[in-house]
Each structure stands twice: as structure tokens, then as C-alpha cells.
Design an enzyme around this catalytic site. Structure first.
Site, short mmCIF file in Angstrom:
data_model
loop_
_atom_site.label_atom_id
_atom_site.label_comp_id
_atom_site.label_asym_id
_atom_site.label_seq_id
_atom_site.Cartn_x
_atom_site.Cartn_y
_atom_site.Cartn_z
CB VAL A 116 -23.20 9.62 -15.16
CG1 VAL A 116 -24.16 9.09 -16.23
CG2 VAL A 116 -23.34 11.12 -15.03
CB ALA B 245 -20.78 4.06 -13.19
CE LYS B 246 -14.09 7.50 -16.01
NZ LYS B 246 -13.29 6.38 -16.52
N GLY B 247 -17.62 9.12 -12.63
CA GLY B 247 -17.90 10.24 -11.74
C GLY B 247 -16.78 11.24 -11.82
#
Ligand code: NAD
Length: 428
Positions: A72, A117-119
Site C-alpha cells: 500500500v 508505504a508499507k507491505g
């Protein structure tokens, strides 16, 4: 603030996640305080882009298992987005979206040219072999390839991932573009273009903030005690750096249990014990304790450095620390925040406290882009300088505007991103 009443809360996909609701509630609260333009709020309360992918891999037993992975990107307004990749069973789209939003604020507080962001992948990394982890990481990288890139989105380690994970991502991306591309990830091994001091950066940053906070409350390091939840990258380095400065670490927990020692846990001996593959709770230099109970032990500094939503309305009133240093992301719920607001606990909010990691990630990205590398003294000196600057900026706003440290930090961050959004305008 009542979650159900707020018309601005986006409902589907992200809205159902308590962690994402928590991130949006924090944004709504700060929006009110700074009188944020409703149109900007509308844009900031949802991630810019999200990708959900299936990650099928061949397990060691010959069967195929399909994991679900997420990436995201909350904002690309200030530059490429930046944020870790998490391997944990609780990972879902809402958690990742919340973490991405927090990354935007963190980069803004530190004045880094990045968005958030992050995942992550919903999995238990402790139950996967190295081969399974490598295949899962490489397939996940391949799946999110269209939205990552050194000028688009640069991943880093987080819960359950490490330097090796970043090496696999760097290799998979490099094979795809046809040349070695170290700047696609940060938190890599040094020999692949990683930055000296990146692994320790988050814990070091936490401790730089704690030292400032100790000064604020007038307690010397030698008279301070600390309780730390989580003994991974952030927790272990925090303990080590605290012990180096004379702070007694009197309790530590991890996912398997906890230990206490009122005389101070010998961190070097504990590290040796853990390096031999033994459990923290079996460490002979401490007494086994209940992992939840250590959070409410009397101490000078409490450092949650594991998961989000650990300080809640159920335990906030029982905290007996003077300083709450949020090493983890989102460890305190908004309900708990309200309870803590009535106490005299000095809170160092996550978006400031654990920003050392992304700051040295920024140094790593800069060095990779320039192919010109710094030594450890330069990295640490620059990290300390930026952390102290951010700490004092947040502290000044908190004092002048009579805001909590969290609201002060958020207001600085949201104002910066909002200003950039206004300047760029709305495309088309
Ligand atoms: P890690 O995987 O290295 O370590 C996590 C630790 O938490 C482990 O010791 C694990 O046993 C422990 N843990 C898990 N569940 C627990 C529970 N219920 N009770 C007590 N301990 C538990 O992860 P990390 O990189 O140290 O990240 C920890 C936190 O810090 C996360 O919230 C992460 O998002 C945040 N953070 C990490 C970085 C970084 O650079 N690694 C940067 C900023 C923020």
C-alpha cells in the site's frame, strides 16, 4: 471520538480494520486542531494505491501454498514512497494501509523526501524454512514489480523480515531490470550497498529520544529503569543502547514470554544466550514473568517495541512509567491516548520515536543513488542530529500550542504534506 459516528471514515476494505480506523481517527483529530482543508483531508484519509497479490509457492513438502501479500502506498506527494515489509500472521490490507499512513507522517516529521508505504504477507515466518521464505519473497517481489522502483516505492525491513529478505528483493528486482539495482530497497546487507548502522538505527533513534525525554523530566540515565516489550531489531538494540548509557533494563518480553530482574538484566549475556538459539524466558539472569504484566510494572521508561495496539483502554490507567517511548508502530490506541492525556506520562509518539530507521534508510538510498558511501561515525552523527532536531521541533509545538506530543508531531507532519499537496494541485 466515536468511530461509528464519524462520516469521514472510509468504510469498505480499509475502514473495517481497527488499526486503519485508529490511523484515520488520529488524522481526523489533528485535522480539527490545525483546521485542515477538507479537500486535502479527503485525499489524505485514503491511501493513494493498494495492491493485493496471491503468492503461490512450492512448500518443502511438495505441496503448493498460496499466501496473500499487500503493498500500500499512502502518498507519493513528497517523493518515492518508503516503508517496510512485514511477515506476520495478522497482516491484512487495513493494517498495512494504517502503517503506510504512519510512514507518511514519519517521513514528513523527519523532513525526508518520501511519502509513506508499507507491505506485507500474512504468514508465520518462524514456521517457514529458509527456502520457503526465499521463494515467497521472490514471488511477492515479482507480483508487486509494477508499483515498486527506486523513484516510485522503496521497501525496507519490518516485523519478521531482515537484511536477507532485502537481499532477495534486490536480486529479484535487479534480475528483472537487467542490472544491479541496490537502491530498490534499504536495510540490505552492507556488501550489497547497505548502510553501516541501518540495522541499529531504529533502536538508536528510540534511545536518542529517551535521553531527551529523561532530561525533560529531570531524571539521570543512572537513576532510570526501563521495561521493553519485544526483543527483535528495535527492542534488542534499544536495550543495548540503554544499558550502554547506564539505564537499568528491568524487564523484557518477546512473543514466547518475559523476564524480569530488578537489579538490571545483563544485556550482553542475554544476547549471547539468544545467539545460542535459546528462548528469552529461559535466560538464567532473570526471573520468568507474565508478558502482559510487565507493561504495568513501575519503571521510568516503557518501550513497546513489538506490535500495534498494546496499550489500550484496558491497561492504560495502570501504566506506572514516567516516559512511554513508542518503538513499535501504533502501540497505543486512541482510547488509551485519552486516558494517558490525564496522566503526567511523557509520550514520545511512534512517528517520532522510531523514525531513526527510515532516516538511515534515506541515507542508504542517497548513498546507493550516488554510489558514494559514508562511514559509521558520519551515519550516527547525522542520525542523532536529525532526531534531536525533530524531537525539539515537536516539543516546541507541543509546548507552544499546548498539544500532546502525538498531536504536535502529527500537526507538523500533516501541515507539511498538505502544503505540498496544495502547491502541486490536483491532477488533472
Ligand atoms: P522483529 O521481528 O525484529 O521483532 C519483533 C519482536 O517482537 C520479537 O522479539 C517478537 O518475539 C516480539 N513479539 C511479537 N509478538 C509479541 C507479543 N505479543 N508480546 C511481546 N513481544 C512480541 O521486528 P522489529 O523490526 O523489531 O519491529 C518491531 C516494531 O517496530 C514493529 O511495530 C515495527 O513496525 C516497528 N518498527 C521497526 C523498524 C525497523 O527498522 N525494524 C522501524 C520502525 C518501526
Amino acid at each position: 471520538m466515536d468511530t461509528n459516528n464519524h462520516k469521514n471514515l472510509p468504510k469498505p476494505i480499509y475502514g473495517e480494520s481497527p488499526v486503519f480506523q485508529m490511523a484515520v481517527l488520529q488524522l481526523l483529530e489533528v485535522a480539527e486542531v490545525i483546521g485542515l482543508d477538507q479537500n486535502i483531508l479527503e485525499r489524505l484519509s485514503k491511501p493513494k494505491r493498494a495492491m493485493v497479490v496471491s503468492v503461490p509457492i512450492r512448500m518443502d513438502n511438495g505441496k503448493t501454498h498460496t499466501f496473500i501479500g499487500y503493498r500500500v502506498q499512502h502518498s507519493l506527494t513528497s517523493g518515492p514512497s518508503k516503508g517496510g515489509i512485514r511477515y506476520h500472521p495478522s497482516v491484512d490490507i487495513g493494517e498495512v494501509a494504517a502503517l503506510a499512513m504512519w510512514m507518511t507522517w514519519k517521513c514528513a516529521i523527519m523532513n525526508l523526501p518520501f511519502g509513506g508505504a508499507k507491505g506485507g504477507i500474512a504468514c508465520d515466518p518462524d514456521k517457514l524454512s529458509m527456502g520457503e521464505k526465499e521463494r515467497m519473497t521472490r514471488r511477492f517481489t515479482e507480483e508487486i514489480l509494477p508499483i515498486i522502483g527506486p523513484r516510485m516505492d522503496v521497501p525496507a525491513p519490518d516485523l519478521g523480515t531482515d537484511e536477507q529478505t532485502m537481499a532477495w528483493i534486490m536480486d529479484t528486482y535487479s534480475m528483472s531490470v537487467g542490472y544491479a539495482c541496490p537502491e530498490i530497497v534499504t536495510g540490505k546487507p552492507i556488501e550489497l550497498g547497505g548502510c553501516i548502522g541501518r540495522r541499529e538505527a531504529t533502536g538508536r533513534g528510540v534511545v536518542y529520544c529517551i535521553m531527551q525525554a529523561l532530561q525533560e523530566i529531570g531524571v539521570s540515565a543512572g537513576n532510570a529503569t526501563a521495561v521493553v516489550q519485544g526483543y527483535g531489531n528495535v527492542g534488542a538494540v534499544t536495550c543495548q543502547e540503554l544499558a550502554m548509557r547506564g539505564v537499568k533494563v528491568i524487564a523484557i518480553s518477546d512473543r514466547y514470554g518475559a523476564i524480569t530482574n530488578p537489579e538490571g538484566i545483563d544485556i550482553a549475556a542475554l544476547n549471547k544466550h539468544m545467539a545460542d538459539g535459546k528462548l528469552l524466558k529461559e535466560f538464567p539472569g532473570g526471573r520468568e514473568a507474565d508478558a502482559n504484566e510487565i507493561l504495568t510494572m513501575p519503571c521510568t521508561v516503557l518501550v513497546p517495541a513489538a506490535l500495534e495496539r498494546q496499550i489500550t483502554e484496558n491497561n492504560a490507567a495502570q501504566l506506572k512509567c514516567r516516559i512511554l517511548a513508542e518503538g513499535a508502530n501504533g502501540p497505543t490506541t486512541p482510547e488509551a491516548d485519552k486516558i494517558l492525556a490525564d496522566s503526567d506520562i511523557f509520550i514520545i509518539p511512534d512517528i517520532l520515536c522510531n523514525a531513526g530507521g527510515v532516516t538511515v534508510s534515506y541515507f542508504e538510498w542517497v548513498q546507493d543513488m550516488a554510489q558514494f558511501f559514508w562511514d559509521e561515525a558520519q551515519v550516527n552523527q547525522k542520525l542523532e542530529q536529525l532526531m534531536l532536531k525533530a524531537f525539539h521541533q515537536v516539543r516546541t509545538v507541543a509546548k507552544e500550542s499546548k498539544l500532546s506530543m502525538r498531536l504536535a508531531g502529527m500537526s507538523l507532519a500533516v501541515k507539511k504534506v498538505a502544503q505540498e499537496k496544495k502547491r502541486r494541485g490536483l491532477y488533472p
